[in-house]
Design a protein around this motif. Structure first.
Motif, PDB file in Angstrom:
ATOM      1  N   ARG A  96       0.850  -1.197   0.000  1.00 14.84           N
ATOM      2  CA  ARG A  96       0.000   0.000   0.000  1.00 14.84           C
ATOM      3  C   ARG A  96       0.883   1.244   0.000  1.00 14.84           C
ATOM      4  O   ARG A  96       1.938   1.272   0.646  1.00 14.84           O
ATOM      5  N   CYS A  97       0.430   2.252  -0.732  1.00 16.39           N
ATOM      6  CA  CYS A  97       1.157   3.522  -0.784  1.00 16.39           C
ATOM      7  C   CYS A  97       0.941   4.262   0.537  1.00 16.39           C
ATOM      8  O   CYS A  97      -0.204   4.510   0.933  1.00 16.39           O
ATOM      9  N   GLY A  98       2.049   4.597   1.184  1.00 16.77           N
ATOM     10  CA  GLY A  98       1.966   5.324   2.453  1.00 16.77           C
ATOM     11  C   GLY A  98       1.549   6.767   2.261  1.00 16.77           C
ATOM     12  O   GLY A  98       1.229   7.464   3.215  1.00 16.77           O
ATOM     13  N   HIS A  99       1.522   7.206   1.002  1.00 18.01           N
ATOM     14  CA  HIS A  99       1.184   8.613   0.732  1.00 18.01           C
ATOM     15  C   HIS A  99      -0.293   8.776   0.388  1.00 18.01           C
ATOM     16  O   HIS A  99      -0.971   9.614   0.957  1.00 18.01           O
ATOM     17  N   CYS A 100      -0.780   7.953  -0.550  1.00 18.55           N
ATOM     18  CA  CYS A 100      -2.180   8.140  -0.974  1.00 18.55           C
ATOM     19  C   CYS A 100      -3.063   6.969  -0.546  1.00 18.55           C
ATOM     20  O   CYS A 100      -4.284   7.040  -0.691  1.00 18.55           O
ATOM     21  N   GLY A 101      -2.454   5.898  -0.018  1.00 16.58           N
ATOM     22  CA  GLY A 101      -3.257   4.784   0.502  1.00 16.58           C
ATOM     23  C   GLY A 101      -3.694   3.781  -0.555  1.00 16.58           C
ATOM     24  O   GLY A 101      -4.365   2.798  -0.226  1.00 16.58           O
ATOM     25  N   ARG A 118       7.619   3.240  -7.367  1.00 17.45           N
ATOM     26  CA  ARG A 118       6.882   4.493  -7.427  1.00 17.45           C
ATOM     27  C   ARG A 118       5.384   4.197  -7.521  1.00 17.45           C
ATOM     28  O   ARG A 118       4.985   3.319  -8.270  1.00 17.45           O
ATOM     29  N   CYS A 119       4.627   4.947  -6.718  1.00 19.81           N
ATOM     30  CA  CYS A 119       3.177   4.747  -6.732  1.00 19.81           C
ATOM     31  C   CYS A 119       2.621   5.333  -8.018  1.00 19.81           C
ATOM     32  O   CYS A 119       2.766   6.527  -8.267  1.00 19.81           O
ATOM     33  N   ASP A 120       1.990   4.481  -8.875  1.00 19.73           N
ATOM     34  CA  ASP A 120       1.496   5.027 -10.140  1.00 19.73           C
ATOM     35  C   ASP A 120       0.184   5.779  -9.946  1.00 19.73           C
ATOM     36  O   ASP A 120      -0.338   6.372 -10.881  1.00 19.73           O
ATOM     37  N   SER A 121      -0.315   5.779  -8.720  1.00 22.52           N
ATOM     38  CA  SER A 121      -1.536   6.541  -8.463  1.00 22.52           C
ATOM     39  C   SER A 121      -1.206   7.995  -8.108  1.00 22.52           C
ATOM     40  O   SER A 121      -1.799   8.917  -8.648  1.00 22.52           O
ATOM     41  N   CYS A 122      -0.231   8.185  -7.186  1.00 19.20           N
ATOM     42  CA  CYS A 122       0.092   9.570  -6.773  1.00 19.20           C
ATOM     43  C   CYS A 122       1.488   9.996  -7.215  1.00 19.20           C
ATOM     44  O   CYS A 122       1.846  11.169  -7.068  1.00 19.20           O
ATOM     45  N   GLY A 123       2.268   9.066  -7.768  1.00 16.63           N
ATOM     46  CA  GLY A 123       3.587   9.428  -8.303  1.00 16.63           C
ATOM     47  C   GLY A 123       4.684   9.554  -7.262  1.00 16.63           C
ATOM     48  O   GLY A 123       5.803   9.927  -7.602  1.00 16.63           O
TER      49      GLY A 123
HETATM   50 ZN   LIG Z   1       0.416   6.805  -3.786  1.00 19.91          ZN
END
Ligand SMILES: [Zn+2]
Length: 416
Positions: free
Chosen positions: A384-389, A398-403
């Protein structure tokens, strides 16, 4: 006191000398053709002293008059400096108070007094930025960058603007120029490392990584962009050695070893990873080459030995036993796992499957209980992305949802 005594002694000597000469008598004579001037020795001496004193005063006066314009210029310059310093102080106060327009007025006063000094250009640029006029600020930064003495300051300002505007290509070119102006600057290194992360330039990010950076993740990311398989293998090995608790590195290293024809060393790498931090993907990679269900249970037991008390170990053994139809063994393992803190839905869903296997789909009590427990159990862990969840099926640098770079963690929590 000393000076007074010295003066007294000199006067006494002069008076003594004078008296002595008067007593001695004598005449000084000057003859110009027909003319003859004669004067007593004492009068001549007094006249000489007077002429010397007058000459001295005249010369001093001429010197003072000649130095007057320079002294006036110096006085004016000092006054200008004092005025400018006061204006700069007022400008700093206005900036700190969040009033950039008033700060710019003060800076304008200081610039009229002092001209375009690097300090005033920098201050003006900061005030323009605070006022939201990035273009005007860029103009000041460019003026700073054009000067030899303040080149780095100007480039630093332009670089910060480029990063803020996500113009990473421009920022990279500016960083190179700044590196030439001030080689090895600590701030620049940090800025370049952050830019490398933002632009997914993983090899550069790894090379510039500061202390405490997730080097295993960076090495693995660099391995993924490395076209040379030998170098990629080495980067994967580095990632594994740096953090054998980072499952994606363990799996990548093991996969490479298998590819290179060393399945035994691949298993050892997976076992080492399991010992540090059991992860379902490691179990999957370890059991994948074994198709026969009973053989899979044996393989799971091999891996389990490296970390026998862990929740993931009991779950892996339970699932392998269930698949092989060893229901007693499966129940023991799954019930042990279910009693452990942090037991999630996977454990209880396996128990539901076990009940169905043993008793069929009929709505008996044990099945209903297992289904209720599965409903109430916490969600299974995820990448899970710790930035956008956002949840991800696999780890990615790299999270392809929030970059965001390096923000994807197992269950959203950074290890260590
Ligand atoms: Zn993210």
């Amino acid at each position: 006191m000393k000076r007074a005594i010295k003066l007294l002694l000199l006067s006494a000597l002069a008076i003594g000398g004078g008296l002595w000469l008067t007593g001695l008598g004598g005449t000084v004579e000057l003859r110009f053709g027909e003319w003859l001037i004669a004067a007593p020795m004492s009068v001549t001496l007094v006249l000489l002293v007077v002429v010397f004193a007058v000459l001295h005063v005249v010369l001093r006066t001429i010197g003072w008059l000649r130095g007057w314009p320079a002294r006036r210029r110096l006085r004016l310059r000092l006054a200008a400096h004092e005025g400018a310093e006061a204006a700069v102080t007022r400008a700093l106060v206005r900036l700190a108070a969040g009033s950039p327009e008033q700060a710019l007025l003060e800076i304008g006063r200081a610039r009229r007094l002092l001209g375009e000094t690097p300090q005033l250009l920098l201050l003006a640029a900061e005030a323009e930025r605070q006022a939201g006029r990035e273009d005007a600020a860029a103009g000041h930064f460019r003026a700073l960058a054009a000067r030899e003495d303040s080149r780095f300051l100007g480039l630093r300002g332009l670089l910060r603007q480029a990063v803020a505007q996500h113009d990473f290509e421009g920022a990279r070119a500016l960083a190179e120029q700044a590196e030439q102006a001030e080689p090895g600057a600590v701030w620049l290194r940090q800025e370049r490392a952050e830019m490398a992360l933002a632009t997914a330039a993983w090899r550069e990010a790894l090379a510039l990584a500061p202390m405490g950076a997730p080097r295993a993740a960076l090495s693995l990311a660099a391995a993924r962009e490395e076209p040379d398989p030998l170098k990629a293998a080495e980067l994967e090995r580095q990632a594994f050695v740096t953090d054998p608790g980072f499952a994606p590195a363990v799996i990548a290293h093991a996969a490479r070893l298998t590819e290179e024809g060393s399945p035994r060393r691949a298993r050892q790498a997976l076992e080492q990873g399991w010992a540090v931090a059991p992860h379902p993907d490691i179990a999957q990679a370890y059991l994948a080459p074994t198709q026969d269900p009973l053989e899979r249970v044996k393989a799971a037991e091999m891996l389990a030995r490296r970390n026998p008390q862990h929740l993931e170990t009991h779950l892996m053994l339970g699932e392998a036993a269930l698949r092989a139809g060893l229901t007693g063994r499966a129940r023991a393992e799954l019930q042990t796992a279910g009693a452990m803190p942090g037991a999630d839905r996977r454990v209880f869903e396996a128990l539901v499957a076990l009940e169905k296997l043993e008793q069929g789909d009929a709505g008996h009590l044990a099945l209903a209980r297992a289904e209720a427990a599965a409903q109430a159990a916490p969600e299974p862990p995820q990448w899970r992305c710790g930035h956008c969840g956002t949840e991800h099926a696999h780890w990615s640098p790299r999270c392809d949802s929030c970059g965001t770079a390096l923000s994807i963690h197992w269950n959203g929590v950074a290890a260590g």
